[in-house]
Motif scaffolding. Sequence first.
Motif, PDB file in Angstrom:
ATOM      1  N   ASN A   9       2.270 -12.689 -14.272  1.00  0.00           N
ATOM      2  CA  ASN A   9       2.520 -13.036 -12.879  1.00  0.00           C
ATOM      3  C   ASN A   9       1.187 -12.911 -12.170  1.00  0.00           C
ATOM      4  OD1 ASN A   9       5.470 -13.252 -12.942  1.00  0.00           O
ATOM      5  ND2 ASN A   9       5.400 -11.075 -13.400  1.00  0.00           N
ATOM      6  N   VAL A  10       0.777 -13.957 -11.458  1.00  0.00           N
ATOM      7  CA  VAL A  10      -0.517 -13.933 -10.771  1.00  0.00           C
ATOM      8  C   VAL A  10      -0.369 -14.473  -9.356  1.00  0.00           C
ATOM      9  CG1 VAL A  10      -1.854 -14.190 -12.905  1.00  0.00           C
ATOM     10  CG2 VAL A  10      -1.274 -16.204 -11.596  1.00  0.00           C
ATOM     11  N   SER A  11      -1.199 -13.924  -8.462  1.00  0.00           N
ATOM     12  CA  SER A  11      -1.263 -14.476  -7.114  1.00  0.00           C
ATOM     13  C   SER A  11      -2.015 -15.802  -7.185  1.00  0.00           C
ATOM     14  CB  SER A  11      -1.971 -13.505  -6.171  1.00  0.00           C
ATOM     15  OG  SER A  11      -3.341 -13.425  -6.501  1.00  0.00           O
ATOM     16  N   LEU A  12      -1.982 -16.550  -6.124  1.00  0.00           N
ATOM     17  CA  LEU A  12      -2.673 -17.833  -6.076  1.00  0.00           C
ATOM     18  C   LEU A  12      -4.166 -17.671  -6.331  1.00  0.00           C
ATOM     19  CD1 LEU A  12      -2.048 -20.811  -5.634  1.00  0.00           C
ATOM     20  CD2 LEU A  12      -2.414 -20.453  -3.190  1.00  0.00           C
ATOM     21  N   ASP A  13      -4.729 -16.524  -5.964  1.00  0.00           N
ATOM     22  CA  ASP A  13      -6.156 -16.282  -6.207  1.00  0.00           C
ATOM     23  C   ASP A  13      -6.405 -15.451  -7.464  1.00  0.00           C
ATOM     24  OD1 ASP A  13      -5.065 -14.087  -4.829  1.00  0.00           O
ATOM     25  OD2 ASP A  13      -6.924 -13.648  -3.760  1.00  0.00           O
ATOM     26  N   GLY A  14      -5.424 -15.403  -8.368  1.00  0.00           N
ATOM     27  CA  GLY A  14      -5.628 -14.827  -9.694  1.00  0.00           C
ATOM     28  C   GLY A  14      -5.458 -13.335  -9.836  1.00  0.00           C
ATOM     29  N   VAL A  15      -4.954 -12.649  -8.820  1.00  0.00           N
ATOM     30  CA  VAL A  15      -4.772 -11.203  -8.887  1.00  0.00           C
ATOM     31  C   VAL A  15      -3.514 -10.882  -9.693  1.00  0.00           C
ATOM     32  CG1 VAL A  15      -4.342  -9.095  -7.538  1.00  0.00           C
ATOM     33  CG2 VAL A  15      -5.981 -10.806  -6.711  1.00  0.00           C
ATOM     34  N   THR A  16      -3.637  -9.901 -10.578  1.00  0.00           N
ATOM     35  CA  THR A  16      -2.504  -9.426 -11.367  1.00  0.00           C
ATOM     36  C   THR A  16      -2.151  -7.974 -11.041  1.00  0.00           C
ATOM     37  OG1 THR A  16      -3.987  -8.777 -13.173  1.00  0.00           O
ATOM     38  CG2 THR A  16      -2.975 -10.965 -13.308  1.00  0.00           C
ATOM     39  N   GLN A  17      -2.943  -7.338 -10.224  1.00  0.00           N
ATOM     40  CA  GLN A  17      -2.790  -5.916  -9.945  1.00  0.00           C
ATOM     41  C   GLN A  17      -1.545  -5.608  -9.124  1.00  0.00           C
ATOM     42  OE1 GLN A  17      -6.210  -4.155  -8.060  1.00  0.00           O
ATOM     43  NE2 GLN A  17      -5.349  -2.112  -8.095  1.00  0.00           N
ATOM     44  N   ASP A  18      -0.776  -4.662  -9.611  1.00  0.00           N
ATOM     45  CA  ASP A  18       0.343  -4.039  -8.901  1.00  0.00           C
ATOM     46  C   ASP A  18       1.338  -5.023  -8.284  1.00  0.00           C
ATOM     47  OD1 ASP A  18       1.913  -1.973  -7.970  1.00  0.00           O
ATOM     48  OD2 ASP A  18       0.550  -1.394  -6.356  1.00  0.00           O
ATOM     49  N   PRO A  19       1.889  -5.919  -9.074  1.00  0.00           N
ATOM     50  CA  PRO A  19       2.826  -6.890  -8.517  1.00  0.00           C
ATOM     51  C   PRO A  19       4.097  -6.263  -7.938  1.00  0.00           C
ATOM     52  CG  PRO A  19       2.815  -7.007 -10.904  1.00  0.00           C
ATOM     53  CD  PRO A  19       1.701  -6.089 -10.511  1.00  0.00           C
ATOM     54  N   THR A  20       4.522  -5.108  -8.478  1.00  0.00           N
ATOM     55  CA  THR A  20       5.754  -4.484  -7.993  1.00  0.00           C
ATOM     56  C   THR A  20       5.524  -3.479  -6.865  1.00  0.00           C
ATOM     57  OG1 THR A  20       5.646  -2.727  -9.652  1.00  0.00           O
ATOM     58  CG2 THR A  20       6.870  -4.740 -10.251  1.00  0.00           C
ATOM     59  N   GLY A  21       4.266  -3.125  -6.618  1.00  0.00           N
ATOM     60  CA  GLY A  21       3.964  -2.174  -5.558  1.00  0.00           C
ATOM     61  C   GLY A  21       4.125  -0.725  -5.950  1.00  0.00           C
ATOM     62  N   GLU A  23       2.059   0.961  -8.055  1.00  0.00           N
ATOM     63  CA  GLU A  23       0.807   1.588  -8.477  1.00  0.00           C
ATOM     64  C   GLU A  23      -0.004   2.134  -7.306  1.00  0.00           C
ATOM     65  OE1 GLU A  23      -1.454  -1.049 -11.057  1.00  0.00           O
ATOM     66  OE2 GLU A  23       0.414  -1.970 -11.703  1.00  0.00           O
ATOM     67  N   GLY A  24       0.436   1.872  -6.087  1.00  0.00           N
ATOM     68  CA  GLY A  24      -0.270   2.380  -4.926  1.00  0.00           C
ATOM     69  C   GLY A  24      -1.405   1.499  -4.430  1.00  0.00           C
ATOM     70  N   PHE A  25      -1.582   0.318  -5.011  1.00  0.00           N
ATOM     71  CA  PHE A  25      -2.594  -0.621  -4.539  1.00  0.00           C
ATOM     72  C   PHE A  25      -2.178  -1.111  -3.152  1.00  0.00           C
ATOM     73  CE2 PHE A  25      -3.977  -5.283  -4.891  1.00  0.00           C
ATOM     74  CZ  PHE A  25      -5.260  -5.036  -4.445  1.00  0.00           C
ATOM     75  N   ARG A  26      -3.094  -1.104  -2.198  1.00  0.00           N
ATOM     76  CA  ARG A  26      -2.751  -1.409  -0.804  1.00  0.00           C
ATOM     77  C   ARG A  26      -2.170  -2.810  -0.619  1.00  0.00           C
ATOM     78  NH1 ARG A  26      -6.595  -4.520   1.783  1.00  0.00           N
ATOM     79  NH2 ARG A  26      -8.556  -4.745   0.653  1.00  0.00           N
ATOM     80  N   LEU A  27      -2.448  -3.729  -1.534  1.00  0.00           N
ATOM     81  CA  LEU A  27      -1.910  -5.086  -1.441  1.00  0.00           C
ATOM     82  C   LEU A  27      -0.791  -5.330  -2.458  1.00  0.00           C
ATOM     83  CD1 LEU A  27      -5.337  -6.939  -1.093  1.00  0.00           C
ATOM     84  CD2 LEU A  27      -3.712  -6.404   0.731  1.00  0.00           C
ATOM     85  N   GLY A  28      -0.333  -4.269  -3.106  1.00  0.00           N
ATOM     86  CA  GLY A  28       0.694  -4.387  -4.128  1.00  0.00           C
ATOM     87  C   GLY A  28       2.050  -4.786  -3.564  1.00  0.00           C
ATOM     88  N   GLY A  29       2.956  -5.100  -4.466  1.00  0.00           N
ATOM     89  CA  GLY A  29       4.312  -5.479  -4.083  1.00  0.00           C
ATOM     90  C   GLY A  29       4.486  -6.949  -3.774  1.00  0.00           C
ATOM     91  N   TRP A  30       3.558  -7.761  -4.210  1.00  0.00           N
ATOM     92  CA  TRP A  30       3.603  -9.176  -3.865  1.00  0.00           C
ATOM     93  C   TRP A  30       4.670  -9.960  -4.625  1.00  0.00           C
ATOM     94  CZ3 TRP A  30       1.992 -11.736  -8.236  1.00  0.00           C
ATOM     95  CH2 TRP A  30       1.133 -11.042  -9.100  1.00  0.00           C
ATOM     96  N   LEU A  31       5.244  -9.414  -5.686  1.00  0.00           N
ATOM     97  CA  LEU A  31       6.344 -10.102  -6.373  1.00  0.00           C
ATOM     98  C   LEU A  31       7.546 -10.285  -5.463  1.00  0.00           C
ATOM     99  CD1 LEU A  31       6.723  -8.654  -9.995  1.00  0.00           C
ATOM    100  CD2 LEU A  31       5.851 -10.874  -9.320  1.00  0.00           C
TER     101      LEU A  31
END
Length: 192
Positions: A9-21, A23-31
């Motif tokens: 699962n990737v964002s439009l700009d190729g990010v794979t980090q913390d899709p479910t939110g 992991e604590g990444f400030r932009l996570g949860g984008w799924l």
Amino acid sequence: MGKIVISENVSLDGVTQDPTGEEGFRLGGWLSRVGDRDREEWAKVECAEALGSEAMLLGRRSYEFFSARWPSRSGAWADRLNSMPKYVVSSTIEDATWNNSTVLQGDVVKEVSALKQRASGDIVVYASGRLVHTLLEHRLVDELRLMIYPVVLGAGRRLFGETGDNEPMRLVDSRTVGDSLVLVTYQPLRDA
């Protein structure tokens, strides 16, 4: 010979980090930033992929994430993930407890190459960012299946970081999933 399939699962700009939110990444949860129909259709695609795969290959962190969630679930998708052979690349896990799991220790390239030789179907890799980078760098990947989410994050770990060499790809399939997701499938052009 088996085929290593990266399914991300990737964002439009190729990010794979913390899709479910989680992991604590400030932009996570984008799924979760898509509609119900998108999530339902995504789940159908993922279930079909699992049902069509021979085995799963995961890095340690992704293995721990999956093994903490899937054993308690039921249904066709969960039943397949729980029963299929799973291989985890780790130097710290000695005994993988999720049903039908085997730890691959030592040289990752050697172990995965041997696994490909033993297998006859798709060996799907979910998440597992560090492992994916290693597999790409050593040209062990046979197919990339990217579910693209309609969000630009602007920061975060990306599917493609620094690579040792360029790798031409050939688009073999693309389709809309739900109302706003796009599934693209690429294969490396090794003789290009």
